[in-house]
Design a protein around this motif. Structure first.
Motif, mmCIF file in Angstrom:
data_model
loop_
_atom_site.group_PDB
_atom_site.id
_atom_site.type_symbol
_atom_site.label_atom_id
_atom_site.label_comp_id
_atom_site.label_asym_id
_atom_site.label_seq_id
_atom_site.Cartn_x
_atom_site.Cartn_y
_atom_site.Cartn_z
ATOM 1 N N LEU A 113 0.827 -1.203 0.000
ATOM 2 C CA LEU A 113 0.000 0.000 0.000
ATOM 3 C C LEU A 113 0.863 1.256 0.000
ATOM 4 O O LEU A 113 0.509 2.272 -0.624
ATOM 5 C CB LEU A 113 -0.935 0.003 1.210
ATOM 6 N N GLU A 114 2.004 1.194 0.684
ATOM 7 C CA GLU A 114 2.923 2.331 0.701
ATOM 8 C C GLU A 114 3.470 2.609 -0.699
ATOM 9 O O GLU A 114 3.629 3.772 -1.099
ATOM 10 C CB GLU A 114 4.077 2.044 1.678
ATOM 11 N N ALA A 115 3.749 1.542 -1.456
ATOM 12 C CA ALA A 115 4.232 1.702 -2.831
ATOM 13 C C ALA A 115 3.170 2.383 -3.700
ATOM 14 O O ALA A 115 3.492 3.241 -4.533
ATOM 15 C CB ALA A 115 4.606 0.345 -3.408
ATOM 16 N N LYS A 118 2.903 6.043 -2.708
ATOM 17 C CA LYS A 118 4.055 6.797 -3.222
ATOM 18 C C LYS A 118 3.807 7.247 -4.662
ATOM 19 O O LYS A 118 4.105 8.390 -5.028
ATOM 20 C CB LYS A 118 5.308 5.926 -3.140
ATOM 21 N N GLU A 119 3.226 6.348 -5.463
ATOM 22 C CA GLU A 119 2.941 6.689 -6.858
ATOM 23 C C GLU A 119 1.823 7.728 -6.958
ATOM 24 O O GLU A 119 1.885 8.644 -7.788
ATOM 25 C CB GLU A 119 2.558 5.430 -7.641
ATOM 26 N N ILE A 120 0.809 7.583 -6.106
ATOM 27 C CA ILE A 120 -0.283 8.560 -6.104
ATOM 28 C C ILE A 120 0.237 9.923 -5.643
ATOM 29 O O ILE A 120 -0.161 10.965 -6.176
ATOM 30 C CB ILE A 120 -1.442 8.081 -5.203
ATOM 31 N N GLN A 121 1.151 9.905 -4.665
ATOM 32 C CA GLN A 121 1.715 11.162 -4.162
ATOM 33 C C GLN A 121 2.452 11.916 -5.267
ATOM 34 O O GLN A 121 2.418 13.154 -5.309
ATOM 35 C CB GLN A 121 2.663 10.872 -2.988
ATOM 36 N N LYS A 122 3.104 11.204 -6.157
ATOM 37 C CA LYS A 122 3.785 11.857 -7.291
ATOM 38 C C LYS A 122 2.784 12.602 -8.166
ATOM 39 O O LYS A 122 3.063 13.712 -8.641
ATOM 40 C CB LYS A 122 4.538 10.813 -8.117
ATOM 41 N N ALA A 231 -5.140 1.543 4.324
ATOM 42 C CA ALA A 231 -3.936 1.390 5.154
ATOM 43 C C ALA A 231 -4.323 1.319 6.630
ATOM 44 O O ALA A 231 -3.755 0.532 7.400
ATOM 45 C CB ALA A 231 -2.975 2.551 4.905
ATOM 46 N N ARG A 232 -5.318 2.117 7.039
ATOM 47 C CA ARG A 232 -5.808 2.053 8.420
ATOM 48 C C ARG A 232 -6.544 0.745 8.683
ATOM 49 O O ARG A 232 -6.480 0.202 9.786
ATOM 50 C CB ARG A 232 -6.737 3.239 8.702
ATOM 51 N N LEU A 233 -7.232 0.231 7.675
ATOM 52 C CA LEU A 233 -7.873 -1.088 7.798
ATOM 53 C C LEU A 233 -6.818 -2.151 8.056
ATOM 54 O O LEU A 233 -6.976 -3.007 8.936
ATOM 55 C CB LEU A 233 -8.651 -1.412 6.522
ATOM 56 N N ASN A 234 -5.732 -2.106 7.318
ATOM 57 C CA ASN A 234 -4.652 -3.074 7.483
ATOM 58 C C ASN A 234 -4.048 -2.998 8.890
ATOM 59 O O ASN A 234 -3.660 -4.017 9.464
ATOM 60 C CB ASN A 234 -3.561 -2.817 6.440
ATOM 61 N N GLU A 235 -4.005 -1.798 9.459
ATOM 62 C CA GLU A 235 -3.448 -1.613 10.802
ATOM 63 C C GLU A 235 -4.467 -1.913 11.899
ATOM 64 O O GLU A 235 -4.159 -1.809 13.083
ATOM 65 C CB GLU A 235 -2.957 -0.168 10.957
ATOM 66 N N MET A 236 -5.700 -2.264 11.518
ATOM 67 C CA MET A 236 -6.780 -2.545 12.470
ATOM 68 C C MET A 236 -7.056 -1.342 13.370
ATOM 69 O O MET A 236 -7.194 -1.460 14.585
ATOM 70 C CB MET A 236 -6.430 -3.757 13.359
ATOM 71 N N ARG A 237 -7.147 -0.162 12.769
ATOM 72 C CA ARG A 237 -7.345 1.060 13.560
ATOM 73 C C ARG A 237 -8.609 1.803 13.144
ATOM 74 O O ARG A 237 -8.709 3.013 13.299
ATOM 75 C CB ARG A 237 -6.130 1.989 13.406
ATOM 76 N N LEU A 238 -9.596 1.090 12.627
ATOM 77 C CA LEU A 238 -10.794 1.752 12.128
ATOM 78 C C LEU A 238 -11.885 1.871 13.188
ATOM 79 O O LEU A 238 -12.047 0.994 14.029
ATOM 80 C CB LEU A 238 -11.377 0.973 10.941
ATOM 81 N N SER A 266 1.073 9.489 -15.293
ATOM 82 C CA SER A 266 2.488 9.759 -15.015
ATOM 83 C C SER A 266 3.346 9.571 -16.264
ATOM 84 O O SER A 266 4.511 9.937 -16.286
ATOM 85 C CB SER A 266 3.002 8.834 -13.905
ATOM 86 N N LYS A 267 2.714 8.940 -17.295
ATOM 87 C CA LYS A 267 3.377 8.679 -18.578
ATOM 88 C C LYS A 267 4.632 7.827 -18.412
ATOM 89 O O LYS A 267 5.671 8.059 -19.023
ATOM 90 C CB LYS A 267 3.712 9.994 -19.289
ATOM 91 N N LYS A 268 4.507 6.819 -17.554
ATOM 92 C CA LYS A 268 5.587 5.841 -17.390
ATOM 93 C C LYS A 268 4.989 4.512 -16.965
ATOM 94 O O LYS A 268 3.903 4.453 -16.375
ATOM 95 C CB LYS A 268 6.614 6.328 -16.365
ATOM 96 N N SER A 269 5.707 3.434 -17.273
ATOM 97 C CA SER A 269 5.207 2.099 -16.913
ATOM 98 C C SER A 269 5.338 1.897 -15.404
ATOM 99 O O SER A 269 6.190 2.492 -14.747
ATOM 100 C CB SER A 269 5.987 1.019 -17.661
ATOM 101 N N ILE A 270 4.470 1.026 -14.869
ATOM 102 C CA ILE A 270 4.469 0.776 -13.427
ATOM 103 C C ILE A 270 4.005 -0.649 -13.160
ATOM 104 O O ILE A 270 3.178 -1.201 -13.901
ATOM 105 C CB ILE A 270 3.543 1.793 -12.710
ATOM 106 N N VAL A 271 4.564 -1.261 -12.119
ATOM 107 C CA VAL A 271 4.155 -2.605 -11.701
ATOM 108 C C VAL A 271 3.735 -2.531 -10.239
ATOM 109 O O VAL A 271 4.499 -2.082 -9.390
ATOM 110 C CB VAL A 271 5.306 -3.628 -11.866
ATOM 111 N N LEU A 272 2.503 -2.947 -9.954
ATOM 112 C CA LEU A 272 1.994 -2.966 -8.582
ATOM 113 C C LEU A 272 1.541 -4.377 -8.227
ATOM 114 O O LEU A 272 0.928 -5.057 -9.045
ATOM 115 C CB LEU A 272 0.809 -2.009 -8.428
ATOM 116 N N SER A 273 1.835 -4.802 -7.006
ATOM 117 C CA SER A 273 1.361 -6.098 -6.527
ATOM 118 C C SER A 273 -0.104 -6.001 -6.146
ATOM 119 O O SER A 273 -0.565 -4.979 -5.642
ATOM 120 C CB SER A 273 2.181 -6.539 -5.308
#
Length: 345
Positions: A113-115, A118-122, A231-238, A266-273
């Motif tokens: 999720l951090e990855a 990071k892409e969305i932040q760009k 991300a908050r769901l993953n941390e069990m903080r909802l 972003s006009k570039k290739s990207i790989v996300l899990s």
């Protein structure tokens, strides 16, 4: 009393609240989470005759969070009361197993999720105006518990003044705290979390539309907000209202579509899990099981309601269940005061 399971200070203060309720108001029954039926503290601590030694032994276990504040109060009785487990023990244990299952993949999911973030932040840095970037900094601080919800609302309203008619609860909270309208303070304290959450979501969406005028930037905004909630769901903080929103987002979001959106803009290739999609289902299941345990509370309280010998009791349960419990109490005709144990750190 809202329980905070991983805080020693909370457990100490829960014990103090229970002792106060028993001594001041004659409470004879305390209901608690995590057990079903009468809690057998005497079976485990009754043989320790010296009160000082019993107190030390039980505090050692409280300090290790192996017993809770309600149990600690019952072991070291100052005034007699019954301690009753009001949970469905089968569902409770399944809930714990589901938590453990989700926790095993928590670090991996957080990394994925951090990855994505990071892409969305760009894209945010490239396309968003400064007003939205300022809002995002505040929202990030709120999500990381660096500022309170009240501080967050006050600061966002400074960025774009809210209209009272459109967001009455947000306006009431800010006015009540600032001293402009103390008469509303008690009403504010009893606001339905779900109603407030939906109003804040609408406020944030309307705020974004003030500055994001095209579909592309609005989509970036929604992706940013949705991934932050997951991300908050993953941390069990909802909270309960956040969970309802996260469940809907998790069902709809698609990693492939998200990757294509990021690559296009972003006009570039990207790989996300996309492994995180499957892993988050365990977190969803954890919260669903927590919800299903509310029926056990309803049954136990219905029995208590028909007991003419008692007029008041204490219920200790996790904060996530607050809205469900409040609805159950209202449906069964109880008046209730919901309190949180003080936590200073």
């Amino acid at each position: 009393i809202q329980d905070a399971h991983d805080s020693l200070e909370a457990q100490e203060n829960i014990a103090k609240i229970i002792n106060y309720a028993a001594e001041r108001y004659g409470v004879k029954t305390v209901f608690e989470e995590g057990y079903e039926g009468p809690v057998p503290t005497d079976d485990y601590f009754g043989f320790i005759k010296d009160p000082a030694i019993k107190g030390k032994v039980s505090y050692f276990l409280l300090d290790k969070l192996r017993i809770g504040g309600a149990e600690y109060a019952h072991i070291n009785l100052k005034r007699d009361f019954k301690l009753i487990g009001i949970d469905n023990i089968k569902l409770h244990l399944e809930n714990i197993r589901q938590y453990q299952k989700s926790a095993r993949h928590q670090a991996e999911v957080a990394k994925e999720l951090e990855a994505i973030q990071k892409e969305i932040q760009k894209l945010v840095n490239q396309y968003f105006p400064k007003e939205i970037k300022e809002w995002m900094k505040l929202r990030k601080r709120l999500n990381e518990n660096q500022i309170s919800l009240l501080d967050y609302l006050k600061r966002v309203i400074e960025l774009v003044p809210t209209q009272e008619k459109a967001y009455p609860n947000i306006a009431a909270i800010v006015r009540a705290e600032s001293g402009q309208d103390k008469a509303r303070l008690e009403k504010v304290k009893s606001l339905d979390e779900k109603v407030l959450f939906e109003e804040i979501e609408n406020f944030e969406s309307d705020f974004a539309k003030e500055f994001l005028i095209d579909t592309k930037t609005q989509n970036i905004f929604e992706y940013y907000r949705n991934i932050s909630l997951l991300a908050r769901l993953n941390e069990m903080r909802l909270t309960e209202p956040e969970f309802e929103a996260a469940k809907d987002i998790q069902r709809k979001i698609n990693t492939r579509e998200l990757a294509e959106f990021i690559a296009k803009n972003s006009k570039k290739s990207i790989v996300l899990s996309k492994k995180w999609e499957l892993s988050l289902r365990n977190a969803i299941r954890f919260y669903e099981l927590a919800h299903s345990r509310d029926s056990a509370i309803e049954s136990a309280l219905a029995r208590f309601a028909h007991d003419p010998s008692e007029k008041i009791a204490v219920l200790v349960f996790g904060g996530f269940h607050k809205n469900g419990i409040r609805n159950i109490l209202a449906k069964q005709g109880f008046s209730a005061l919901i309190v949180s144990p003080k936590i200073t750190s």
